[in-house]
Design a protein around this motif. Structure first.
Motif, PDB file in Angstrom:
ATOM      1  N   GLY A   1       0.468  -1.096  -0.004  1.00 52.73           N
ATOM      2  CA  GLY A   1       0.012  -0.329  -0.182  1.00 52.73           C
ATOM      3  C   GLY A   1       1.055   1.348   0.140  1.00 52.73           C
ATOM      4  N   THR A   2       0.367   2.424   0.020  1.00 56.66           N
ATOM      5  CA  THR A   2       0.962   3.551   0.397  1.00 56.66           C
ATOM      6  C   THR A   2       1.722   3.552   1.750  1.00 56.66           C
ATOM      7  OG1 THR A   2      -0.945   4.597   1.457  1.00 56.66           O
ATOM      8  CG2 THR A   2      -0.869   4.756  -0.874  1.00 56.66           C
ATOM      9  N   PRO A   3       2.679   4.607   1.921  1.00 53.19           N
ATOM     10  CA  PRO A   3       3.318   4.913   3.099  1.00 53.19           C
ATOM     11  C   PRO A   3       2.347   4.977   4.289  1.00 53.19           C
ATOM     12  CG  PRO A   3       4.644   5.822   1.298  1.00 53.19           C
ATOM     13  CD  PRO A   3       3.515   5.457   0.783  1.00 53.19           C
ATOM     14  N   GLU A   4       1.475   5.729   4.056  1.00 51.23           N
ATOM     15  CA  GLU A   4       0.582   5.946   5.049  1.00 51.23           C
ATOM     16  C   GLU A   4      -0.286   4.949   5.392  1.00 51.23           C
ATOM     17  OE1 GLU A   4       0.803   7.811   2.188  1.00 51.23           O
ATOM     18  OE2 GLU A   4       1.829   9.573   2.955  1.00 51.23           O
ATOM     19  N   GLU A   5      -0.660   3.867   4.436  1.00 52.37           N
ATOM     20  CA  GLU A   5      -1.404   2.807   4.847  1.00 52.37           C
ATOM     21  C   GLU A   5      -0.556   1.604   5.512  1.00 52.37           C
ATOM     22  OE1 GLU A   5      -4.616   2.681   0.989  1.00 52.37           O
ATOM     23  OE2 GLU A   5      -2.502   1.796   0.660  1.00 52.37           O
ATOM     24  N   ILE A   6       0.661   1.538   5.076  1.00 51.32           N
ATOM     25  CA  ILE A   6       1.465   0.641   5.510  1.00 51.32           C
ATOM     26  C   ILE A   6       2.028   0.981   7.124  1.00 51.32           C
ATOM     27  CG2 ILE A   6       3.615  -0.801   5.683  1.00 51.32           C
ATOM     28  CD1 ILE A   6       1.479  -1.656   3.517  1.00 51.32           C
ATOM     29  N   PHE A   7       2.499   2.184   7.348  1.00 52.14           N
ATOM     30  CA  PHE A   7       3.136   2.555   8.381  1.00 52.14           C
ATOM     31  C   PHE A   7       2.175   3.163   9.352  1.00 52.14           C
ATOM     32  CE2 PHE A   7       6.723   2.963   5.413  1.00 52.14           C
ATOM     33  CZ  PHE A   7       7.661   2.241   6.097  1.00 52.14           C
ATOM     34  N   ASP A   8       1.156   3.631   9.080  1.00 51.63           N
ATOM     35  CA  ASP A   8       0.013   4.284   9.889  1.00 51.63           C
ATOM     36  C   ASP A   8      -1.074   3.233  10.264  1.00 51.63           C
ATOM     37  OD1 ASP A   8       1.561   6.511  10.134  1.00 51.63           O
ATOM     38  OD2 ASP A   8       0.526   7.813   8.778  1.00 51.63           O
ATOM     39  N   HIS A   9      -1.512   2.440   9.044  1.00 48.06           N
ATOM     40  CA  HIS A   9      -2.573   1.863   9.342  1.00 48.06           C
ATOM     41  C   HIS A   9      -2.442   0.385   8.874  1.00 48.06           C
ATOM     42  CE1 HIS A   9      -4.393   5.531  10.404  1.00 48.06           C
ATOM     43  NE2 HIS A   9      -4.442   6.039   9.225  1.00 48.06           N
ATOM     44  N   PRO A  10      -1.627  -0.458   9.239  1.00 51.70           N
ATOM     45  CA  PRO A  10      -1.212  -1.645   8.789  1.00 51.70           C
ATOM     46  C   PRO A  10      -2.374  -2.719   9.119  1.00 51.70           C
ATOM     47  CG  PRO A  10       0.148  -1.578  10.691  1.00 51.70           C
ATOM     48  CD  PRO A  10      -0.613  -0.169  10.418  1.00 51.70           C
ATOM     49  N   LYS A  11      -2.746  -3.512   8.233  1.00 52.98           N
ATOM     50  CA  LYS A  11      -3.868  -4.315   8.373  1.00 52.98           C
ATOM     51  C   LYS A  11      -3.309  -5.824   8.524  1.00 52.98           C
ATOM     52  CE  LYS A  11      -6.602  -2.009   4.587  1.00 52.98           C
ATOM     53  NZ  LYS A  11      -6.979  -2.205   3.409  1.00 52.98           N
ATOM     54  N   SER A  12      -2.155  -6.120   8.410  1.00 51.79           N
ATOM     55  CA  SER A  12      -1.806  -7.276   8.827  1.00 51.79           C
ATOM     56  C   SER A  12      -1.000  -7.507  10.047  1.00 51.79           C
ATOM     57  CB  SER A  12      -0.504  -7.813   7.613  1.00 51.79           C
ATOM     58  OG  SER A  12       0.095  -8.845   8.221  1.00 51.79           O
ATOM     59  N   GLU A  13      -1.495  -8.302  10.818  1.00 48.84           N
ATOM     60  CA  GLU A  13      -0.807  -8.612  12.097  1.00 48.84           C
ATOM     61  C   GLU A  13       0.697  -8.628  12.176  1.00 48.84           C
ATOM     62  OE1 GLU A  13      -2.437 -11.539  14.536  1.00 48.84           O
ATOM     63  OE2 GLU A  13      -4.494 -10.739  14.567  1.00 48.84           O
ATOM     64  N   LYS A  14       1.227  -9.518  10.913  1.00 45.80           N
ATOM     65  CA  LYS A  14       2.689  -9.450  10.743  1.00 45.80           C
ATOM     66  C   LYS A  14       3.511  -8.055  10.493  1.00 45.80           C
ATOM     67  CE  LYS A  14       2.908 -14.296   9.139  1.00 45.80           C
ATOM     68  NZ  LYS A  14       3.171 -15.252   7.959  1.00 45.80           N
ATOM     69  N   THR A  15       2.683  -7.378   9.921  1.00 43.60           N
ATOM     70  CA  THR A  15       3.276  -6.056   9.499  1.00 43.60           C
ATOM     71  C   THR A  15       3.292  -5.120  10.655  1.00 43.60           C
ATOM     72  OG1 THR A  15       2.196  -5.942   7.157  1.00 43.60           O
ATOM     73  CG2 THR A  15       2.961  -4.126   8.004  1.00 43.60           C
ATOM     74  N   ALA A  16       2.357  -5.324  11.308  1.00 46.80           N
ATOM     75  CA  ALA A  16       2.137  -4.316  12.660  1.00 46.80           C
ATOM     76  C   ALA A  16       3.085  -4.894  13.699  1.00 46.80           C
ATOM     77  CB  ALA A  16       0.839  -4.635  13.366  1.00 46.80           C
ATOM     78  N   ALA A  17       3.290  -6.195  13.774  1.00 48.58           N
ATOM     79  CA  ALA A  17       4.301  -6.712  14.662  1.00 48.58           C
ATOM     80  C   ALA A  17       5.781  -6.245  14.191  1.00 48.58           C
ATOM     81  CB  ALA A  17       4.312  -8.125  14.838  1.00 48.58           C
ATOM     82  N   PHE A  18       6.129  -6.310  13.113  1.00 53.64           N
ATOM     83  CA  PHE A  18       7.408  -5.966  12.491  1.00 53.64           C
ATOM     84  C   PHE A  18       7.708  -4.388  12.907  1.00 53.64           C
ATOM     85  CE2 PHE A  18       9.724  -3.804   8.887  1.00 53.64           C
ATOM     86  CZ  PHE A  18      10.725  -4.801   8.825  1.00 53.64           C
ATOM     87  N   LEU A  19       6.572  -3.614  12.388  1.00 54.70           N
ATOM     88  CA  LEU A  19       6.944  -2.131  12.644  1.00 54.70           C
ATOM     89  C   LEU A  19       6.952  -1.627  14.055  1.00 54.70           C
ATOM     90  CD1 LEU A  19       4.424  -0.782   9.639  1.00 54.70           C
ATOM     91  CD2 LEU A  19       7.008  -0.662   9.672  1.00 54.70           C
ATOM     92  N   SER A  20       6.410  -2.435  15.030  1.00 52.56           N
ATOM     93  CA  SER A  20       6.399  -2.041  16.362  1.00 52.56           C
ATOM     94  C   SER A  20       7.696  -2.187  16.950  1.00 52.56           C
ATOM     95  CB  SER A  20       5.584  -2.923  17.173  1.00 52.56           C
ATOM     96  OG  SER A  20       5.889  -4.374  17.242  1.00 52.56           O
ATOM     97  N   HIS A  21       8.671  -2.660  16.284  1.00 51.81           N
ATOM     98  CA  HIS A  21      10.218  -2.752  16.826  1.00 51.81           C
ATOM     99  C   HIS A  21      10.900  -1.712  15.992  1.00 51.81           C
ATOM    100  CE1 HIS A  21       8.887  -6.168  19.392  1.00 51.81           C
ATOM    101  NE2 HIS A  21       8.411  -6.912  18.210  1.00 51.81           N
ATOM    102  N   ARG A  22      10.179  -1.027  15.111  1.00 49.54           N
ATOM    103  CA  ARG A  22      11.211  -0.224  14.342  1.00 49.54           C
ATOM    104  C   ARG A  22      10.835   1.334  14.671  1.00 49.54           C
ATOM    105  NH1 ARG A  22      11.479  -5.422  13.065  1.00 49.54           N
ATOM    106  NH2 ARG A  22      13.469  -6.032  11.976  1.00 49.54           N
ATOM    107  N   ALA A  23      11.803   2.095  14.647  1.00 48.40           N
ATOM    108  CA  ALA A  23      11.665   3.562  14.891  1.00 48.40           C
ATOM    109  C   ALA A  23      11.341   4.256  13.450  1.00 48.40           C
ATOM    110  CB  ALA A  23      12.752   4.299  15.506  1.00 48.40           C
ATOM    111  N   PHE A  24      10.277   5.038  13.345  1.00 47.55           N
ATOM    112  CA  PHE A  24      10.143   5.766  11.932  1.00 47.55           C
ATOM    113  C   PHE A  24       9.226   7.308  12.243  1.00 47.55           C
ATOM    114  CE2 PHE A  24       7.086   2.519  12.144  1.00 47.55           C
ATOM    115  CZ  PHE A  24       5.839   3.247  11.785  1.00 47.55           C
TER     116      PHE A  24
END
Length: 256
Positions: A233-256
């Motif tokens: 998706g767009t950066p906003e969709e992926i970083f601000d509103h991830p739909k996948s639990e795997k995506t959300a878990a991955f991003l929760s450990h990264r600073a951006f």
């Protein structure tokens, strides 16, 4: 029409299926960042797109033309002559020729390419030199034209590698974790050069662990996990509103 279409790309290494049916498209002038944990298939995908690895199944289209086709059971995939010219790749480890100067590194491939063309279609040595000088200036290294890779910093080597990839004028420029081999203080200079390349005519695919950079430079982001595109998706969709639990878990450990 999309400049790049990838359909059902699959790749095995022995019994290990690394790509499990990857599909996506990319519009001309867009920047696509591919993120995800190590082992998810990001680099293998990039290498298949650049034909450094041969996908076992799937199709790759550039500007509507099929440049790569493979089916299960085929002895040899069908690769268009246009394939190699359509993609450019900047490697993690620069891969500059240590025995050549910076200028020679930039000019070698275009000179070899020119020799394979009819005389009336060849670019002259003077034209190749002029393009090399312009690209070195573009990446801020005009003064290093006669230097050798061993005399450069890691960040300078990577900027030379970017200029070298651009010398072949690829339709799509790819980066495989372009800052992973650099010290943190050198990362910024390379990211600034990549960001400066973004325009409506240059299409780029970037495999990166730099989340803030991916968010700021990308038109589209792919999150890969376990050999598939988990979310796109767009950066906003992926970083601000991830739909996948795997995506959300991955991003929760990264600073951006």
């Amino acid at each position: 029409m999309a400049i790049l279409e990838v359909k059902n790309l699959r790749k095995h290494f022995g019994g290990n299926e690394v790509l499990k049916g990857v599909d996506f498209s990319l519009e001309k002038g867009n920047v696509l960042s591919i993120i995800g944990s190590s082992g998810g298939g990001k680099t293998t995908l990039l290498r298949c797109l650049n034909f450094l690895e041969k996908a076992d199944e799937g199709d790759i289209f550039v500007n509507g033309e099929c440049v790569y086709h493979a089916e299960a059971g085929m002895k040899k995939p069908v690769v268009s002559p246009k394939a190699q010219r359509s993609m450019g790749l900047v490697f993690q480890q620069f891969n500059l020729f240590p025995q050549y100067s910076v200028m020679d590194n930039l000019m070698l491939a275009p000179k070899l390419q020119a020799k394979r063309l009819p005389a009336d279609a060849r670019e002259s040595a003077q034209e190749i030199l002029a393009r090399a000088e312009a690209l070195l200036a573009r990446v801020g290294l005009s003064e290093k034209a006669n230097a050798y890779p061993c005399e450069l910093s890691g960040g300078q080597c990577q900027r030379v590698a970017i200029a070298r990839a651009l010398m072949l004028q690829p339709e799509i420029l790819c980066f495989d974790e372009p800052t992973s081999a650099l010290d943190p203080e050198l990362t910024g200079e390379v990211l600034r050069v990549i960001r400066s390349l973004k325009n409506s005519e240059r299409t780029m695919i970037i495999v990166t662990h730099e989340m803030e950079f991916a968010r700021n430079v990308s038109d589209k982001v792919i999150f890969m996990a376990d050999g598939v595109i988990e979310e796109m998706g767009t950066p906003e969709e992926i970083f601000d509103h991830p739909k996948s639990e795997k995506t959300a878990a991955f991003l929760s450990h990264r600073a951006f």
